[in-house]
Write an enzyme that holds these catalytic residues in place. Structure first.
Site, PDB file in Angstrom:
ATOM      1  N   TRP A   1       0.841  -1.199   0.000  1.00 14.40           N
ATOM      2  CA  TRP A   1       0.000   0.000   0.000  1.00 14.40           C
ATOM      3  C   TRP A   1       0.875   1.246   0.000  1.00 14.40           C
ATOM      4  O   TRP A   1       0.667   2.180  -0.788  1.00 14.40           O
ATOM      5  CB  TRP A   1      -0.918  -0.028   1.226  1.00 14.40           C
ATOM      6  CG  TRP A   1      -1.972   1.041   1.235  1.00 14.40           C
ATOM      7  CD1 TRP A   1      -2.269   1.943   0.243  1.00 14.40           C
ATOM      8  CD2 TRP A   1      -2.904   1.325   2.292  1.00 14.40           C
ATOM      9  NE1 TRP A   1      -3.315   2.761   0.621  1.00 14.40           N
ATOM     10  CE2 TRP A   1      -3.726   2.411   1.871  1.00 14.40           C
ATOM     11  CE3 TRP A   1      -3.120   0.770   3.556  1.00 14.40           C
ATOM     12  CZ2 TRP A   1      -4.731   2.934   2.674  1.00 14.40           C
ATOM     13  CZ3 TRP A   1      -4.123   1.301   4.342  1.00 14.40           C
ATOM     14  CH2 TRP A   1      -4.924   2.360   3.909  1.00 14.40           C
TER      15      TRP A   1
ATOM     16  N   TYR B   1      -3.708   0.450  -5.804  1.00 13.74           N
ATOM     17  CA  TYR B   1      -2.513   1.051  -5.224  1.00 13.74           C
ATOM     18  C   TYR B   1      -1.765   1.790  -6.333  1.00 13.74           C
ATOM     19  O   TYR B   1      -1.249   1.180  -7.274  1.00 13.74           O
ATOM     20  CB  TYR B   1      -1.597   0.001  -4.611  1.00 13.74           C
ATOM     21  CG  TYR B   1      -2.164  -0.744  -3.426  1.00 13.74           C
ATOM     22  CD1 TYR B   1      -3.328  -0.337  -2.782  1.00 13.74           C
ATOM     23  CD2 TYR B   1      -1.532  -1.885  -2.931  1.00 13.74           C
ATOM     24  CE1 TYR B   1      -3.839  -1.026  -1.701  1.00 13.74           C
ATOM     25  CE2 TYR B   1      -2.041  -2.585  -1.840  1.00 13.74           C
ATOM     26  CZ  TYR B   1      -3.196  -2.146  -1.235  1.00 13.74           C
ATOM     27  OH  TYR B   1      -3.707  -2.840  -0.171  1.00 13.74           O
TER      28      TYR B   1
ATOM     29  N   SER C   1     -10.272 -10.154   1.269  1.00 10.46           N
ATOM     30  CA  SER C   1      -9.743  -9.179   2.223  1.00 10.46           C
ATOM     31  C   SER C   1     -10.955  -8.571   2.908  1.00 10.46           C
ATOM     32  O   SER C   1     -11.863  -8.070   2.233  1.00 10.46           O
ATOM     33  CB  SER C   1      -8.924  -8.109   1.498  1.00 10.46           C
ATOM     34  OG  SER C   1      -8.353  -7.198   2.407  1.00 10.46           O
TER      35      SER C   1
END
Length: 327
Positions: A21, A57, A153
């Site tokens: 990230w 990202y 996630s």
């Protein structure tokens, strides 16, 4: 480097791996391919073999950097990416098989890879976990050779418990740290029973558990620690694990007293590794030297029962009322 099995994927991954990230920007620094290349290569040089990224990202730039790394190295590097957060609006209704298929194909193109070791639904709304057609898509993508394994996630424990009912879900990525201690109560037990790999993100509570912040600390305008403390941009729990900043600082001071003369970040990572159900933890790094610092945690001796209890006491007294039943 110690390795652990990533659940029923059968993959053997470095217990401390790398999340990207920060590599993808949005932590107060613009995306830099030169910096990304240094960080990623430093990770592999240090023995890390599992890299977690996402298509959002750096708007795909992180995936491009990870793909370039994989193609340039001789080591076997396992790549996990995520899909779904590019949906606008990010709602349950927007999750459709055709859109997710396109995201997978875009990620393959970004990384210039033929298959993805692990694709993860990227924190979808809770209702998505009740739609079998979403999960069935990834069986077809696996049959086509575009993915090897499916994971999720999650934000909430209930989402993880629902997701692992689908037999093709092999991993769950979740927030778990000294400030987020609910998952072992049920999710860890069910994950172990079903042989689900657990990937731990936000292990340092967005840096709070490094012990380096103070009431005077400031963050760049485009750093989520500045603009998302109350969930203005995405789930509040992603920023400081949902803990009020001042409360977190007070808890950190108590943790420092419980572990005097030891870097708190190392202790925080070692604490996570005390749980055998965890497959790997994926701290981020914005500089190559941070990777080497993270890896020192794996060299520490196990924490004692008394030390584990001290962490639990601080959590119960200061943090539990704020976060325990929210996520």
């Amino acid at each position: 480097m110690n390795h652990r099995k990533l659940g029923k994927t059968g993959l053997s991954v470095s217990e401390i791996s790398l999340g990207t990230w920060q590599v993808g920007g949005k932590w107060g620094e613009p995306f830099s391919h030169a910096n990304a290349d240094q960080i990623l290569n430093a990770a592999i040089d240090a023995g890390i073999n599992f890299i977690d990224t996402a298509d959002v990202y750096g708007d795909g730039e992180s995936e491009k950097a990870v793909g370039r790394l994989v193609r340039s190295r001789s080591e076997r590097i396992f790549v996990a990416t995520k899909c779904g957060r590019r949906l606008q609006p990010h709602t349950a209704d927007a999750y459709q098989p055709a859109a997710l298929r396109q995201f997978v194909e875009d990620s393959l193109r970004n990384m210039q890879l033929e298959t993805l070791d692990l694709i993860q639904l990227h924190c979808p709304p809770t209702d998505v976990y009740y739609r079998p057609e979403i999960f069935e898509l990834f069986d077809r993508l696996r049959d086509e050779g575009k993915i090897q394994h499916l994971g999720v996630s999650i934000e909430k424990v209930e989402e993880g418990l629902k997701a692992i009912e689908f037999p093709n879900v092999t991993t769950v990525q979740l927030i778990f740290n000294m400030f987020r201690q609910r998952p072992p109560e049920l999710l860890f037990k069910e994950a172990a029973r079903r042989d689900i790999g657990l990937i731990v993100r936000v292990p340092l509570a967005s840096g709070l558990l490094t012990g380096k912040f103070s009431p005077q600390s400031t963050f760049a305008p485009d750093d989520h620690r500045n603009f998302n403390r109350h969930g203005e941009a995405f789930d509040k729990g992603e920023t400081f694990s949902g803990v009020d900043y001042a409360t977190g600082l007070a808890a950190v001071e108590e943790l420092k007293q419980a572990f005097p003369n030891q870097p708190l970040a190392d202790i925080a990572l070692r604490w996570i590794l005390m749980f055998d159900e965890v497959s790997c933890v994926i701290p981020g790094a914005s500089r190559p030297e941070q990777i080497l610092q993270n890896l020192k945690a794996a060299e520490l001796p196990p924490l004692s029962a008394e030390q584990m209890q001290a962490v639990r006491k601080i959590y119960d007294e200061r943090i539990r009322p704020l976060v325990h039943y929210s996520w």
